[in-house]
Design a protein around this motif. Structure first.
Motif, PDB file in Angstrom:
ATOM      1  N   LYS A   4       0.839  -1.188   0.000  1.00  0.00           N
ATOM      2  CA  LYS A   4       0.000   0.000   0.000  1.00  0.00           C
ATOM      3  C   LYS A   4       0.877   1.243   0.000  1.00  0.00           C
ATOM      4  O   LYS A   4       1.773   1.387   0.837  1.00  0.00           O
ATOM      5  CB  LYS A   4      -0.928   0.011   1.212  1.00  0.00           C
ATOM      6  N   THR A   5       0.619   2.129  -0.943  1.00  0.00           N
ATOM      7  CA  THR A   5       1.510   3.261  -1.195  1.00  0.00           C
ATOM      8  C   THR A   5       0.782   4.584  -1.062  1.00  0.00           C
ATOM      9  O   THR A   5      -0.321   4.748  -1.577  1.00  0.00           O
ATOM     10  CB  THR A   5       2.111   3.133  -2.608  1.00  0.00           C
ATOM     11  N   LEU A   6       1.449   5.516  -0.392  1.00  0.00           N
ATOM     12  CA  LEU A   6       0.998   6.900  -0.322  1.00  0.00           C
ATOM     13  C   LEU A   6       1.843   7.726  -1.282  1.00  0.00           C
ATOM     14  O   LEU A   6       3.072   7.758  -1.162  1.00  0.00           O
ATOM     15  CB  LEU A   6       1.152   7.459   1.093  1.00  0.00           C
ATOM     16  N   VAL A   7       1.193   8.354  -2.242  1.00  0.00           N
ATOM     17  CA  VAL A   7       1.863   9.290  -3.152  1.00  0.00           C
ATOM     18  C   VAL A   7       1.711  10.672  -2.523  1.00  0.00           C
ATOM     19  O   VAL A   7       0.604  11.204  -2.443  1.00  0.00           O
ATOM     20  CB  VAL A   7       1.248   9.243  -4.571  1.00  0.00           C
ATOM     21  N   LEU A   8       2.813  11.228  -2.058  1.00  0.00           N
ATOM     22  CA  LEU A   8       2.785  12.522  -1.386  1.00  0.00           C
ATOM     23  C   LEU A   8       3.351  13.582  -2.324  1.00  0.00           C
ATOM     24  O   LEU A   8       4.492  13.472  -2.781  1.00  0.00           O
ATOM     25  CB  LEU A   8       3.595  12.451  -0.091  1.00  0.00           C
ATOM     26  N   GLY A   9       2.515  14.572  -2.630  1.00  0.00           N
ATOM     27  CA  GLY A   9       2.860  15.564  -3.641  1.00  0.00           C
ATOM     28  C   GLY A   9       2.158  15.231  -4.945  1.00  0.00           C
ATOM     29  O   GLY A   9       2.611  15.579  -6.031  1.00  0.00           O
ATOM     30  N   ALA A  10       1.022  14.546  -4.830  1.00  0.00           N
ATOM     31  CA  ALA A  10       0.260  14.102  -5.997  1.00  0.00           C
ATOM     32  C   ALA A  10      -0.332  15.291  -6.748  1.00  0.00           C
ATOM     33  O   ALA A  10      -0.704  16.294  -6.148  1.00  0.00           O
ATOM     34  CB  ALA A  10      -0.844  13.151  -5.563  1.00  0.00           C
ATOM     35  N   SER A  11      -0.405  15.153  -8.061  1.00  0.00           N
ATOM     36  CA  SER A  11      -0.918  16.220  -8.912  1.00  0.00           C
ATOM     37  C   SER A  11      -2.030  15.707  -9.819  1.00  0.00           C
ATOM     38  O   SER A  11      -1.985  14.561 -10.284  1.00  0.00           O
ATOM     39  CB  SER A  11       0.206  16.789  -9.776  1.00  0.00           C
ATOM     40  N   LEU A  12      -2.984  16.576 -10.074  1.00  0.00           N
ATOM     41  CA  LEU A  12      -4.046  16.267 -11.038  1.00  0.00           C
ATOM     42  C   LEU A  12      -3.565  16.438 -12.472  1.00  0.00           C
ATOM     43  O   LEU A  12      -4.215  15.964 -13.407  1.00  0.00           O
ATOM     44  CB  LEU A  12      -5.252  17.185 -10.804  1.00  0.00           C
ATOM     45  N   LYS A  13      -2.430  17.098 -12.669  1.00  0.00           N
ATOM     46  CA  LYS A  13      -1.903  17.372 -14.009  1.00  0.00           C
ATOM     47  C   LYS A  13      -1.278  16.099 -14.591  1.00  0.00           C
ATOM     48  O   LYS A  13      -0.354  15.526 -14.014  1.00  0.00           O
ATOM     49  CB  LYS A  13      -0.874  18.489 -13.962  1.00  0.00           C
ATOM     50  N   GLU A  14      -1.784  15.708 -15.756  1.00  0.00           N
ATOM     51  CA  GLU A  14      -1.364  14.442 -16.365  1.00  0.00           C
ATOM     52  C   GLU A  14       0.112  14.380 -16.716  1.00  0.00           C
ATOM     53  O   GLU A  14       0.688  13.302 -16.802  1.00  0.00           O
ATOM     54  CB  GLU A  14      -2.204  14.149 -17.605  1.00  0.00           C
ATOM     55  N   GLU A  15       0.747  15.535 -16.934  1.00  0.00           N
ATOM     56  CA  GLU A  15       2.163  15.539 -17.312  1.00  0.00           C
ATOM     57  C   GLU A  15       3.102  15.396 -16.113  1.00  0.00           C
ATOM     58  O   GLU A  15       4.317  15.239 -16.287  1.00  0.00           O
ATOM     59  CB  GLU A  15       2.507  16.803 -18.113  1.00  0.00           C
ATOM     60  N   ARG A  16       2.570  15.425 -14.912  1.00  0.00           N
ATOM     61  CA  ARG A  16       3.406  15.316 -13.706  1.00  0.00           C
ATOM     62  C   ARG A  16       3.723  13.855 -13.405  1.00  0.00           C
ATOM     63  O   ARG A  16       2.876  12.968 -13.535  1.00  0.00           O
ATOM     64  CB  ARG A  16       2.699  15.940 -12.500  1.00  0.00           C
ATOM     65  N   TYR A  17       4.952  13.625 -12.958  1.00  0.00           N
ATOM     66  CA  TYR A  17       5.365  12.252 -12.650  1.00  0.00           C
ATOM     67  C   TYR A  17       4.530  11.635 -11.541  1.00  0.00           C
ATOM     68  O   TYR A  17       4.259  10.433 -11.552  1.00  0.00           O
ATOM     69  CB  TYR A  17       6.849  12.187 -12.298  1.00  0.00           C
ATOM     70  N   SER A  18       4.106  12.438 -10.567  1.00  0.00           N
ATOM     71  CA  SER A  18       3.280  11.898  -9.493  1.00  0.00           C
ATOM     72  C   SER A  18       1.961  11.352 -10.045  1.00  0.00           C
ATOM     73  O   SER A  18       1.461  10.320  -9.580  1.00  0.00           O
ATOM     74  CB  SER A  18       3.006  12.965  -8.426  1.00  0.00           C
ATOM     75  N   ASN A  19       1.408  12.010 -11.032  1.00  0.00           N
ATOM     76  CA  ASN A  19       0.174  11.580 -11.670  1.00  0.00           C
ATOM     77  C   ASN A  19       0.397  10.259 -12.406  1.00  0.00           C
ATOM     78  O   ASN A  19      -0.371   9.305 -12.256  1.00  0.00           O
ATOM     79  CB  ASN A  19      -0.302  12.684 -12.622  1.00  0.00           C
ATOM     80  N   VAL A  20       1.472  10.203 -13.176  1.00  0.00           N
ATOM     81  CA  VAL A  20       1.807   8.977 -13.913  1.00  0.00           C
ATOM     82  C   VAL A  20       2.043   7.827 -12.932  1.00  0.00           C
ATOM     83  O   VAL A  20       1.606   6.691 -13.161  1.00  0.00           O
ATOM     84  CB  VAL A  20       3.045   9.194 -14.811  1.00  0.00           C
ATOM     85  N   ALA A  21       2.697   8.132 -11.811  1.00  0.00           N
ATOM     86  CA  ALA A  21       2.977   7.092 -10.811  1.00  0.00           C
ATOM     87  C   ALA A  21       1.681   6.496 -10.272  1.00  0.00           C
ATOM     88  O   ALA A  21       1.593   5.271 -10.093  1.00  0.00           O
ATOM     89  CB  ALA A  21       3.815   7.661  -9.678  1.00  0.00           C
ATOM     90  N   ILE A  22       0.686   7.319 -10.020  1.00  0.00           N
ATOM     91  CA  ILE A  22      -0.595   6.797  -9.518  1.00  0.00           C
ATOM     92  C   ILE A  22      -1.192   5.819 -10.528  1.00  0.00           C
ATOM     93  O   ILE A  22      -1.604   4.712 -10.161  1.00  0.00           O
ATOM     94  CB  ILE A  22      -1.571   7.944  -9.199  1.00  0.00           C
TER      95      ILE A  22
END
Length: 120
Positions: A4-22
């Protein structure tokens, strides 16, 4: 074993790596929760803006620069994750020491690469 993973600094913007990671975490059927600056939905994951006391977190993957991480030190430690992944640009030796003192593993790596090479 759950990852189970918490993505901290998640973004709604599709070009952001945090978004891709989700999206990638969900593609691998990894239970994923997220905290970001704005509420919303990425894939089937709700982005929270408050510090939710999530249970059973195995991994925290950071997408915040070191200065922004400071506000989350106590919160992350309180979750008692097995590890914290410092993605490129998030490296923070001060925080590494605090995590290690709390028996939390530090990984300086890229979540996307780890997933893509079956090392997650």
């Amino acid at each position: 074993m759950s990852k189970k993973t918490l993505v901290l600094g998640a973004s709604l913007k599709e070009e952001r790596y945090s978004n891709v990671a989700i999206y990638r975490l969900r593609k691998f059927n990894i239970d994923t929760v997220a905290i970001g600056l704005r509420e919303g939905l990425v894939d089937d994951v709700k982005l929270h803006t408050d510090l939710v006391p999530f249970q059973g977190i195995n991994t925290v993957t950071l997408y915040l620069n070191p200065k922004r991480q400071e506000a989350y030190y106590d919160y992350i430690i309180s979750l008692r994750p097995e590890r914290v992944i410092f993605n490129p640009g998030t490296e923070n030796p001060e925080f590494y020491k605090m995590l290690e003192e709390n028996n939390i593993k530090v990984e300086v790596a890229c979540t996307l690469v780890m997933l893509g090479t079956n090392q997650y």
